[in-house]
Design a protein around this motif. Structure first.
Motif, PDB file in Angstrom:
ATOM      1  N   GLU A   1     -41.120 -35.533  -1.189  1.00 36.46           N
ATOM      2  CA  GLU A   1     -41.317 -34.908  -2.232  1.00 36.46           C
ATOM      3  C   GLU A   1     -40.669 -34.021  -3.201  1.00 36.46           C
ATOM      4  OE1 GLU A   1     -44.011 -31.670   0.132  1.00 36.46           O
ATOM      5  OE2 GLU A   1     -43.888 -34.076   1.326  1.00 36.46           O
ATOM      6  N   SER A   2     -41.238 -32.944  -4.062  1.00 31.15           N
ATOM      7  CA  SER A   2     -39.636 -32.619  -5.062  1.00 31.15           C
ATOM      8  C   SER A   2     -39.727 -31.369  -4.454  1.00 31.15           C
ATOM      9  CB  SER A   2     -40.859 -32.154  -6.245  1.00 31.15           C
ATOM     10  OG  SER A   2     -41.860 -31.266  -6.632  1.00 31.15           O
ATOM     11  N   THR A   3     -40.445 -30.864  -3.293  1.00 32.75           N
ATOM     12  CA  THR A   3     -39.657 -29.544  -2.995  1.00 32.75           C
ATOM     13  C   THR A   3     -38.553 -29.762  -1.755  1.00 32.75           C
ATOM     14  OG1 THR A   3     -41.128 -29.956  -0.809  1.00 32.75           O
ATOM     15  CG2 THR A   3     -42.492 -28.878  -2.923  1.00 32.75           C
ATOM     16  N   GLY A   4     -37.862 -30.812  -1.869  1.00 32.68           N
ATOM     17  CA  GLY A   4     -37.183 -30.952  -1.054  1.00 32.68           C
ATOM     18  C   GLY A   4     -36.766 -30.533   0.086  1.00 32.68           C
ATOM     19  N   SER A   5     -35.969 -30.507   0.732  1.00 32.93           N
ATOM     20  CA  SER A   5     -35.886 -30.409   2.491  1.00 32.93           C
ATOM     21  C   SER A   5     -35.223 -29.412   3.069  1.00 32.93           C
ATOM     22  CB  SER A   5     -34.909 -31.758   3.243  1.00 32.93           C
ATOM     23  OG  SER A   5     -33.771 -31.684   2.771  1.00 32.93           O
ATOM     24  N   ASN A   6     -34.498 -28.954   1.679  1.00 32.47           N
ATOM     25  CA  ASN A   6     -33.114 -27.297   1.969  1.00 32.47           C
ATOM     26  C   ASN A   6     -32.251 -27.286   3.134  1.00 32.47           C
ATOM     27  OD1 ASN A   6     -34.785 -25.767   0.033  1.00 32.47           O
ATOM     28  ND2 ASN A   6     -36.630 -25.995   1.265  1.00 32.47           N
ATOM     29  N   PRO A   7     -31.418 -28.534   3.261  1.00 34.46           N
ATOM     30  CA  PRO A   7     -30.809 -27.958   4.227  1.00 34.46           C
ATOM     31  C   PRO A   7     -29.972 -26.869   3.910  1.00 34.46           C
ATOM     32  CG  PRO A   7     -30.263 -29.732   2.786  1.00 34.46           C
ATOM     33  CD  PRO A   7     -31.539 -29.440   2.555  1.00 34.46           C
ATOM     34  N   ALA A   8     -29.961 -26.359   5.822  1.00 37.55           N
ATOM     35  CA  ALA A   8     -29.459 -25.124   5.630  1.00 37.55           C
ATOM     36  C   ALA A   8     -27.810 -25.426   7.061  1.00 37.55           C
ATOM     37  CB  ALA A   8     -29.995 -23.853   6.060  1.00 37.55           C
ATOM     38  N   GLU A   9     -27.576 -24.519   7.323  1.00 38.35           N
ATOM     39  CA  GLU A   9     -26.714 -24.214   8.602  1.00 38.35           C
ATOM     40  C   GLU A   9     -25.777 -25.432   8.964  1.00 38.35           C
ATOM     41  OE1 GLU A   9     -26.931 -21.390  10.467  1.00 38.35           O
ATOM     42  OE2 GLU A   9     -28.647 -20.072   9.737  1.00 38.35           O
ATOM     43  N   LEU A  10     -25.417 -25.366   7.602  1.00 40.68           N
ATOM     44  CA  LEU A  10     -24.649 -26.670   8.057  1.00 40.68           C
ATOM     45  C   LEU A  10     -22.970 -26.274   8.672  1.00 40.68           C
ATOM     46  CD1 LEU A  10     -25.949 -27.836   5.486  1.00 40.68           C
ATOM     47  CD2 LEU A  10     -24.314 -29.311   4.692  1.00 40.68           C
ATOM     48  N   THR A  11     -22.786 -27.036  10.278  1.00 43.09           N
ATOM     49  CA  THR A  11     -22.515 -27.058  11.421  1.00 43.09           C
ATOM     50  C   THR A  11     -21.565 -27.731  11.437  1.00 43.09           C
ATOM     51  OG1 THR A  11     -23.179 -24.728  11.702  1.00 43.09           O
ATOM     52  CG2 THR A  11     -21.523 -24.785  12.759  1.00 43.09           C
ATOM     53  N   THR A  12     -19.611 -28.359  10.837  1.00 39.39           N
ATOM     54  CA  THR A  12     -19.313 -28.846  11.948  1.00 39.39           C
ATOM     55  C   THR A  12     -19.115 -29.316  13.307  1.00 39.39           C
ATOM     56  OG1 THR A  12     -17.753 -29.286   9.708  1.00 39.39           O
ATOM     57  CG2 THR A  12     -16.853 -30.961  11.762  1.00 39.39           C
ATOM     58  N   THR A  13     -19.365 -30.094  14.101  1.00 45.26           N
ATOM     59  CA  THR A  13     -19.052 -30.602  16.099  1.00 45.26           C
ATOM     60  C   THR A  13     -18.704 -32.026  15.954  1.00 45.26           C
ATOM     61  OG1 THR A  13     -19.925 -29.955  17.663  1.00 45.26           O
ATOM     62  CG2 THR A  13     -21.049 -30.166  16.564  1.00 45.26           C
ATOM     63  N   GLN A  14     -17.345 -31.696  17.037  1.00 42.18           N
ATOM     64  CA  GLN A  14     -17.040 -33.534  17.011  1.00 42.18           C
ATOM     65  C   GLN A  14     -17.001 -34.761  15.376  1.00 42.18           C
ATOM     66  OE1 GLN A  14     -18.220 -35.356  20.232  1.00 42.18           O
ATOM     67  NE2 GLN A  14     -20.165 -33.743  20.635  1.00 42.18           N
ATOM     68  N   ASP A  15     -17.494 -35.441  15.035  1.00 42.59           N
ATOM     69  CA  ASP A  15     -16.881 -36.080  14.284  1.00 42.59           C
ATOM     70  C   ASP A  15     -18.564 -35.763  13.180  1.00 42.59           C
ATOM     71  OD1 ASP A  15     -19.068 -37.197  16.195  1.00 42.59           O
ATOM     72  OD2 ASP A  15     -18.785 -39.257  15.740  1.00 42.59           O
TER      73      ASP A  15
END
Length: 219
Positions: free
Chosen positions: A6-20
């Motif tokens: 839907e148009s509201t979006g999932s709002n991804p946040a707190e993107l953090t790398t761990t391993q691969d």
């Protein structure tokens, strides 16, 4: 991936790398704001765990990579906002401690690795918001020091520098000033009273650059 169509979006946040992989918080419109993972393509982007079951949100926050695992604060709907750990799998995502026992929240924040431990701010419901540590090998969380016995010192802006953690805190007789800790009670002390007496210098934005620790303060 279009996680929420839907148009509201999932709002991804707190993107953090761990391993691969990248681990992050997102809301697919069905499970609430929960923990997700991705290797950078559609197929690998999926929900790790519905920590707060159903449409409620666990709101993962403060995601911190340490020794190939991710540490963060989340609310499972039963124990309040507490400290969690994930290796990127469903079974490997577990609550580590119920610091403020029962449904109340300790709300861990500023999760910062130091040598072989993690330091963070938390409120156990008895000491106010103070400096805590976690030994990942024993999975034991413990209070480092009750810096402000009246209201809690509210430590924040934790920054690792020269085998110590420097942070902003408010002591019993000082305003908000710069403190330092090696993760032990004896090794936790006022670093400098920049605005002497009960006044606050309010150190913020701690950043290490070329063997110096920089921050803003008022004197």
């Amino acid at each position: 991936k279009n996680i929420r169509e839907e148009s509201t979006g999932s709002n991804p946040a707190e993107l953090t790398t761990t391993q691969d992989k990248i681990i992050f918080a997102a809301d697919n419109g069905k499970k609430g704001n929960e923990l997700w993972r991705s290797k950078g393509n559609r197929k690998s982007t999926s929900l790790i765990k519905d920590i707060n079951p159903g449409g409620n949100s666990s709101n993962p926050a403060g995601l911190t990579d340490f020794n190939k695992k991710l540490y963060f604060a989340a609310d499972d709907g039963r124990k309040g906002v507490e400290l969690w750990r994930s290796n990127g799998s469903h079974l490997g995502t577990t609550r580590l401690a119920d610091i403020n026992r029962g449904p109340s929240s300790s709300s861990p924040s500023d999760i910062t690795p130091l040598n072989n431990i993690l330091l963070f701010g938390a409120n156990d419901g008895r000491h106010g918001r103070e400096l805590w540590r976690l030994d990942p090998s024993s999975q034991k969380a413990s209070l480092v020091k009750d810096i402000n016995s009246k209201t809690g010192s509210a430590p924040r802006h934790l920054s690792a520098f020269e085998r110590n953690i420097y942070f902003s805190a408010e002591g019993d007789i000082y305003g908000r000033e710069l403190w330092v800790s090696d993760g032990t009670r004896a090794g936790t002390r006022l670093a400098v009273d920049l605005n002497p007496g009960g006044f606050s210098s309010d150190p913020q934005d701690l950043e290490v650059f070329q063997n110096f620790l920089y921050f803003t303060a008022e004197t």
